[in-house]
Design a protein around this motif. Structure first.
Motif, PDB file in Angstrom:
ATOM      1  N   LEU A  74       0.828  -1.201   0.000  1.00  0.00           N
ATOM      2  CA  LEU A  74       0.000   0.000   0.000  1.00  0.00           C
ATOM      3  C   LEU A  74       0.865   1.254   0.000  1.00  0.00           C
ATOM      4  CD1 LEU A  74      -2.676   1.503   0.234  1.00  0.00           C
ATOM      5  CD2 LEU A  74      -2.586   1.148   2.714  1.00  0.00           C
ATOM      6  N   LEU A  82       0.834   4.161  -2.906  1.00  0.00           N
ATOM      7  CA  LEU A  82       0.513   5.562  -2.620  1.00  0.00           C
ATOM      8  C   LEU A  82       1.524   6.523  -3.240  1.00  0.00           C
ATOM      9  CD1 LEU A  82      -0.679   5.287   1.083  1.00  0.00           C
ATOM     10  CD2 LEU A  82      -2.054   6.114  -0.833  1.00  0.00           C
ATOM     11  N   ALA A 128      -5.513   6.592   1.814  1.00  0.00           N
ATOM     12  CA  ALA A 128      -6.149   5.290   1.666  1.00  0.00           C
ATOM     13  C   ALA A 128      -6.916   4.960   2.937  1.00  0.00           C
ATOM     14  CB  ALA A 128      -5.104   4.208   1.390  1.00  0.00           C
TER      15      ALA A 128
END
Length: 285
Positions: free
Chosen positions: A40, A44, A163
């Motif tokens: 993640l 990003l 997120a």
């Protein structure tokens, strides 16, 4: 571009997604303990998911940029500031030259991840930039004064500013399947009853569990096994009867029976289990 490490908390290492394919040479995969959090963080900032970042145990990291950097912090939530201004978790941060990112101590979970656009550019060892705490292979753990080179920025630009990340539950529930030596125990289903306490001895090798005042697991077969292969997520039970869930730096063989194996999709959650927290196994049959 260079990142200057000004302070390190309890422990911080460089990690990517590990070095698969070396088991026949006695080398484990290693890599990020919480692979989803590293992936993640890389997404990003616009990196490929396998780029190297910084794995931070319990927070406390302070770093300074020598040029403009795009970074993201994911995994265990830790209060973060840029030049003492609070910034959000699991979001894209822009650091200009000389600006300082500080991570406080984590409020939940165990390991945070810092990704930088371009990735951490340290030499690969056996195809990976990860540090393996069990073998010592890979770049040394970070310390104050370390300088880290940043790789070339990818062409694609990040398109998400933040997120959504769920808050870790008070009692972690993970799925597991019966292991190859479940029949070595008088009642293998005891693993799935109640909850287990995460021990202070937990590290990147494994999450060590205890029952507190409850009874440990009891074997029906005495003696030990010849060395057998060990998979990520294996729940190995030493003579104490207190299980260990193997994590990123686990040994590739072992002689204690494996009562169950945690599903690969849930191993990342075990890597975030804090000492003193509770973990419950549920059967996935």
């Amino acid at each position: 571009m260079v990142i200057f490490i000004e302070r390190v908390g309890p422990f911080a290492t460089i990690q990517d997604l590990g070095r698969p394919g070396w088991f026949d040479s006695g080398v484990g995969q290693a890599g990020a303990a919480d692979r989803a959090a590293l992936r993640l963080a890389n997404r990003l900032v616009g990196n490929p998911e396998d780029h190297a970042g910084i794995e931070v145990l319990l927070g406390g990291l302070v770093l300074r940029a020598d040029a403009h950097l795009t970074v993201a912090v994911t995994g265990a939530p830790a209060p973060a500031t840029v030049d003492h201004t609070p910034v959000g978790h699991a979001g894209v941060l822009e650091l200009d030259e000389g600006r300082v990112l500080r991570l406080g101590m984590t409020t939940a979970g165990l390991r945070s991840y810092v990704a930088v656009r371009g990735g951490i550019d340290v030499p690969k060892v056996l195809g990976s930039r990860s540090y393996d705490t069990l073998s010592g292979i890979g770049p040394e753990p970070l310390r104050a004064g370390t300088h880290l080179r940043v790789g070339r920025s990818p062409r694609t630009l990040p398109t998400v500013e933040f997120a959504p990340v769920p808050v870790p539950p008070e009692v972690l529930t993970v799925r597991a399947r019966p292991g190859p030596r479940a029949d070595w125990f008088t009642d293998p289903d005891e693993l799935f009853r109640g909850s287990w306490l995460v021990s202070a001895d937990t590290d990147r090798v494994g999450a060590r569990l205890d029952r507190g005042e409850g009874a440990p697991l009891v074997r029906s077969i005495a003696g030990e096994l010849p060395a057998e292969g060990m998979a990520l997520g294996s729940v190995q039970v030493p003579p104490s009867g207190r299980p260990v869930v193997f994590l990123a730096d686990h040994p590739i063989t072992g002689g204690y029976p494996v009562i169950a194996v945690v599903l690969d999709a849930d191993v990342d959650q075990v890597a975030q289990a804090r000492p003193g927290g509770r973990l419950r196994f549920v059967p996935d049959r």
